[in-house]
Design a protein around this motif. Sequence first.
Motif, PDB file in Angstrom:
ATOM      1  N   PRO A  94      11.610  15.059   5.752  1.00  0.00           N
ATOM      2  CA  PRO A  94      10.574  14.042   5.963  1.00  0.00           C
ATOM      3  C   PRO A  94       9.826  14.293   7.272  1.00  0.00           C
ATOM      4  N   ASN A  95       8.550  13.936   7.298  1.00  0.00           N
ATOM      5  CA  ASN A  95       7.764  14.172   8.524  1.00  0.00           C
ATOM      6  C   ASN A  95       8.192  13.267   9.669  1.00  0.00           C
ATOM      7  N   SER A  96       9.050  12.298   9.391  1.00  0.00           N
ATOM      8  CA  SER A  96       9.512  11.380  10.441  1.00  0.00           C
ATOM      9  C   SER A  96      10.382  12.069  11.484  1.00  0.00           C
ATOM     10  N   ILE A  97      10.841  13.297  11.209  1.00  0.00           N
ATOM     11  CA  ILE A  97      11.665  13.972  12.237  1.00  0.00           C
ATOM     12  C   ILE A  97      10.875  14.174  13.520  1.00  0.00           C
ATOM     13  N   PHE A  98       9.556  14.184  13.437  1.00  0.00           N
ATOM     14  CA  PHE A  98       8.743  14.374  14.638  1.00  0.00           C
ATOM     15  C   PHE A  98       8.432  13.053  15.340  1.00  0.00           C
ATOM     16  N   LEU A  99       8.893  11.931  14.761  1.00  0.00           N
ATOM     17  CA  LEU A  99       8.735  10.624  15.395  1.00  0.00           C
ATOM     18  C   LEU A  99      10.052  10.136  15.997  1.00  0.00           C
ATOM     19  N   GLN A 100      11.094  10.937  15.902  1.00  0.00           N
ATOM     20  CA  GLN A 100      12.402  10.529  16.417  1.00  0.00           C
ATOM     21  C   GLN A 100      12.482  10.811  17.910  1.00  0.00           C
ATOM     22  N   THR A 101      12.956   9.832  18.671  1.00  0.00           N
ATOM     23  CA  THR A 101      13.068   9.986  20.113  1.00  0.00           C
ATOM     24  C   THR A 101      14.389  10.652  20.464  1.00  0.00           C
ATOM     25  N   PHE A 133       4.863  22.723   6.483  1.00  0.00           N
ATOM     26  CA  PHE A 133       3.540  22.529   5.908  1.00  0.00           C
ATOM     27  C   PHE A 133       3.507  21.191   5.178  1.00  0.00           C
ATOM     28  N   ASP A 134       2.306  20.632   5.059  1.00  0.00           N
ATOM     29  CA  ASP A 134       2.198  19.426   4.251  1.00  0.00           C
ATOM     30  C   ASP A 134       2.130  19.821   2.773  1.00  0.00           C
ATOM     31  N   GLN A 135       2.015  18.846   1.908  1.00  0.00           N
ATOM     32  CA  GLN A 135       2.093  19.130   0.474  1.00  0.00           C
ATOM     33  C   GLN A 135       0.834  19.809  -0.074  1.00  0.00           C
ATOM     34  N   GLN A 136      -0.176  19.939   0.776  1.00  0.00           N
ATOM     35  CA  GLN A 136      -1.359  20.711   0.402  1.00  0.00           C
ATOM     36  C   GLN A 136      -1.302  22.135   0.965  1.00  0.00           C
ATOM     37  N   GLY A 137      -0.173  22.456   1.627  1.00  0.00           N
ATOM     38  CA  GLY A 137       0.000  23.808   2.141  1.00  0.00           C
ATOM     39  C   GLY A 137      -0.577  24.044   3.522  1.00  0.00           C
ATOM     40  N   ARG A 138      -0.998  22.981   4.213  1.00  0.00           N
ATOM     41  CA  ARG A 138      -1.567  23.117   5.557  1.00  0.00           C
ATOM     42  C   ARG A 138      -0.472  22.979   6.600  1.00  0.00           C
ATOM     43  N   PRO A 139      -0.532  23.754   7.695  1.00  0.00           N
ATOM     44  CA  PRO A 139       0.466  23.598   8.756  1.00  0.00           C
ATOM     45  C   PRO A 139       0.465  22.175   9.303  1.00  0.00           C
ATOM     46  N   VAL A 140       1.643  21.587   9.456  1.00  0.00           N
ATOM     47  CA  VAL A 140       1.750  20.238  10.007  1.00  0.00           C
ATOM     48  C   VAL A 140       1.384  20.303  11.490  1.00  0.00           C
ATOM     49  N   PRO A 141       0.310  19.609  11.915  1.00  0.00           N
ATOM     50  CA  PRO A 141      -0.210  19.807  13.272  1.00  0.00           C
ATOM     51  C   PRO A 141       0.666  19.249  14.381  1.00  0.00           C
ATOM     52  N   VAL A 142       1.633  18.391  14.043  1.00  0.00           N
ATOM     53  CA  VAL A 142       2.476  17.816  15.095  1.00  0.00           C
ATOM     54  C   VAL A 142       3.775  18.600  15.281  1.00  0.00           C
ATOM     55  N   ALA A 143       4.030  19.598  14.445  1.00  0.00           N
ATOM     56  CA  ALA A 143       5.248  20.404  14.584  1.00  0.00           C
ATOM     57  C   ALA A 143       5.111  21.301  15.799  1.00  0.00           C
ATOM     58  N   PRO A 144       6.056  21.245  16.761  1.00  0.00           N
ATOM     59  CA  PRO A 144       5.906  22.010  18.000  1.00  0.00           C
ATOM     60  C   PRO A 144       5.672  23.509  17.805  1.00  0.00           C
ATOM     61  N   ARG A 145       6.363  24.113  16.828  1.00  0.00           N
ATOM     62  CA  ARG A 145       6.152  25.553  16.614  1.00  0.00           C
ATOM     63  C   ARG A 145       4.726  25.820  16.125  1.00  0.00           C
ATOM     64  N   ASN A 146       4.191  24.908  15.319  1.00  0.00           N
ATOM     65  CA  ASN A 146       2.808  25.059  14.872  1.00  0.00           C
ATOM     66  C   ASN A 146       1.822  24.855  16.011  1.00  0.00           C
ATOM     67  N   GLU A 151      -4.079  14.789  16.866  1.00  0.00           N
ATOM     68  CA  GLU A 151      -2.978  14.176  16.108  1.00  0.00           C
ATOM     69  C   GLU A 151      -1.647  14.440  16.805  1.00  0.00           C
ATOM     70  N   PHE A 152      -1.473  15.674  17.294  1.00  0.00           N
ATOM     71  CA  PHE A 152      -0.238  15.972  18.025  1.00  0.00           C
ATOM     72  C   PHE A 152      -0.128  15.106  19.274  1.00  0.00           C
ATOM     73  N   VAL A 153      -1.202  15.016  20.055  1.00  0.00           N
ATOM     74  CA  VAL A 153      -1.165  14.241  21.300  1.00  0.00           C
ATOM     75  C   VAL A 153      -0.807  12.791  21.010  1.00  0.00           C
ATOM     76  N   ALA A 154      -1.350  12.233  19.929  1.00  0.00           N
ATOM     77  CA  ALA A 154      -1.063  10.834  19.589  1.00  0.00           C
ATOM     78  C   ALA A 154       0.409  10.636  19.241  1.00  0.00           C
ATOM     79  N   VAL A 155       0.970  11.536  18.457  1.00  0.00           N
ATOM     80  CA  VAL A 155       2.377  11.411  18.078  1.00  0.00           C
ATOM     81  C   VAL A 155       3.283  11.652  19.288  1.00  0.00           C
ATOM     82  N   TYR A 156       2.958  12.657  20.081  1.00  0.00           N
ATOM     83  CA  TYR A 156       3.775  12.934  21.267  1.00  0.00           C
ATOM     84  C   TYR A 156       3.773  11.739  22.214  1.00  0.00           C
ATOM     85  N   GLU A 157       2.591  11.157  22.430  1.00  0.00           N
ATOM     86  CA  GLU A 157       2.513   9.982  23.299  1.00  0.00           C
ATOM     87  C   GLU A 157       3.354   8.844  22.747  1.00  0.00           C
TER      88      GLU A 157
END
Length: 451
Positions: free
Chosen positions: A54-61, A106-119, A419-425
């Motif tokens: 799930p994409n929520s792993i990037f929202l976990q503190t 990647f998201d379900q459309q095959g695009r790199p998830v922009p909030v993933a640190p490696r991406n 999008e990354f900056v918003a999630v990181y903040e």
Amino acid sequence: MSDWLTKIPQSARNYIEGRRLDEVECIVPDMAGVARGKAMPASKFARQESFYLPNSIFLQTITGEWADNPAGAFTEPDMILAPDFSTVSAAPWTADVTLQVIHDVFDQQGRPVPVAPRNVLKHIVGLYAERGWRPIVAPEMEFFLVARNIDPNQPIQPPMGRSGRRAAAKQAYSMSAVDEYGKVIDDIYDFAEAQGFEIDGILQEGGAGQVEINLAHGDPVRLADEIFFFKRLIREAALRHDCFATFMAKPIEGEPGSAMHIHHSVVDAQTGRNIFSDEKGRETPEFLQFIAGMQNHLPAAVALLAPYVNSYRRYVPDFAAPINLEWGRDNRTTGLRVPISGPDGRRVENRLAGMDCNPYLGIAASLATGYLGLVQGANPRAECLGDAYMSEDELPTNLGDALDEMVASQPMREVLGSEFVAVYEAVKRNEYKEFLQVISPWEREHLLLNV
């Protein structure tokens, strides 16, 4: 994927040669640089068509809580994980024969998830590539070996050495000090060899039980992968010998902190020439522009280089941590140091990052500042020829202010991705709010009966 073992590095092949591979760990670095994912039998990994998290792993503190999703609804859609077989390496501390592999998301459309640190790091490297450049980095890792600490209310202590005495401070570069916990170092070497990693050197730093490991220069994503793996292998090596390894920026009161110094150079992608040096070996305008970019934009990157409240305990005077944006040649008091080198090795060392940063985000942020300098064509301030520790503070001194600087910087938001900056903040504001609810021993000692 039945032929996946033909795609893995030689070091991983050597590790499983003549043995039955039991398990594969499918891992993704989260916002803190913690390995998230799942383990499965090797036979199932070979049959599996797709992997999901799930994409929520990037929202976990870092405390395990969940930050509010800046995008709105918290529906936790699955991301598609794609194994990067170049990252397959051994997990030599496990009881069974195990390999671990980092996955891109990647998201379900095959695009790199922009909030993933490696991406995020891959995106920054891609910005360089669009200009015909290839960034090169060489990280240094500092960490402490400490006595087991199972009660968070108790201060952290240095480890017990083979002499029966606790590790001593102020023993920088002492070989005898390293020998005190030589068995841990031996396991670190053995684990690194099994994983195919090259250690450029190990030395004793200035703190009690503080060690530095230098890595050879190379591709930013590959080096971030190695640091991600190294943190785990070092922790595992320490646990084998009844101590902890910690990458906290400032784990022991009165001792220096742990940094992740990052050396940077940039080469022409076509010729391989270091663009910081001209044909006669002299410094180029690009070299100075890179420094200027760091001076101008590092304040907005500090939230990524110093990501926790503890990080700012390292930014105090007189503890060997440069807290300035000065630059100088072979001057370790400056935040930006130009080490002695030949023209091909000309580079800039960023000494501000803490070892507690996510290596993908720390390297990405540092490279982003230099990239902005190259694109903007600015010039740096005059070189600092004296003691830069005496300079005025120019950096945020707490996590809240650092986040404010990052969010307020349009150039950093653009290069890192809004999008990354918003999630990181969101993640870091949540952690900061949690910390502010904790009452420290200092407050109880000095405020309880005196105010």
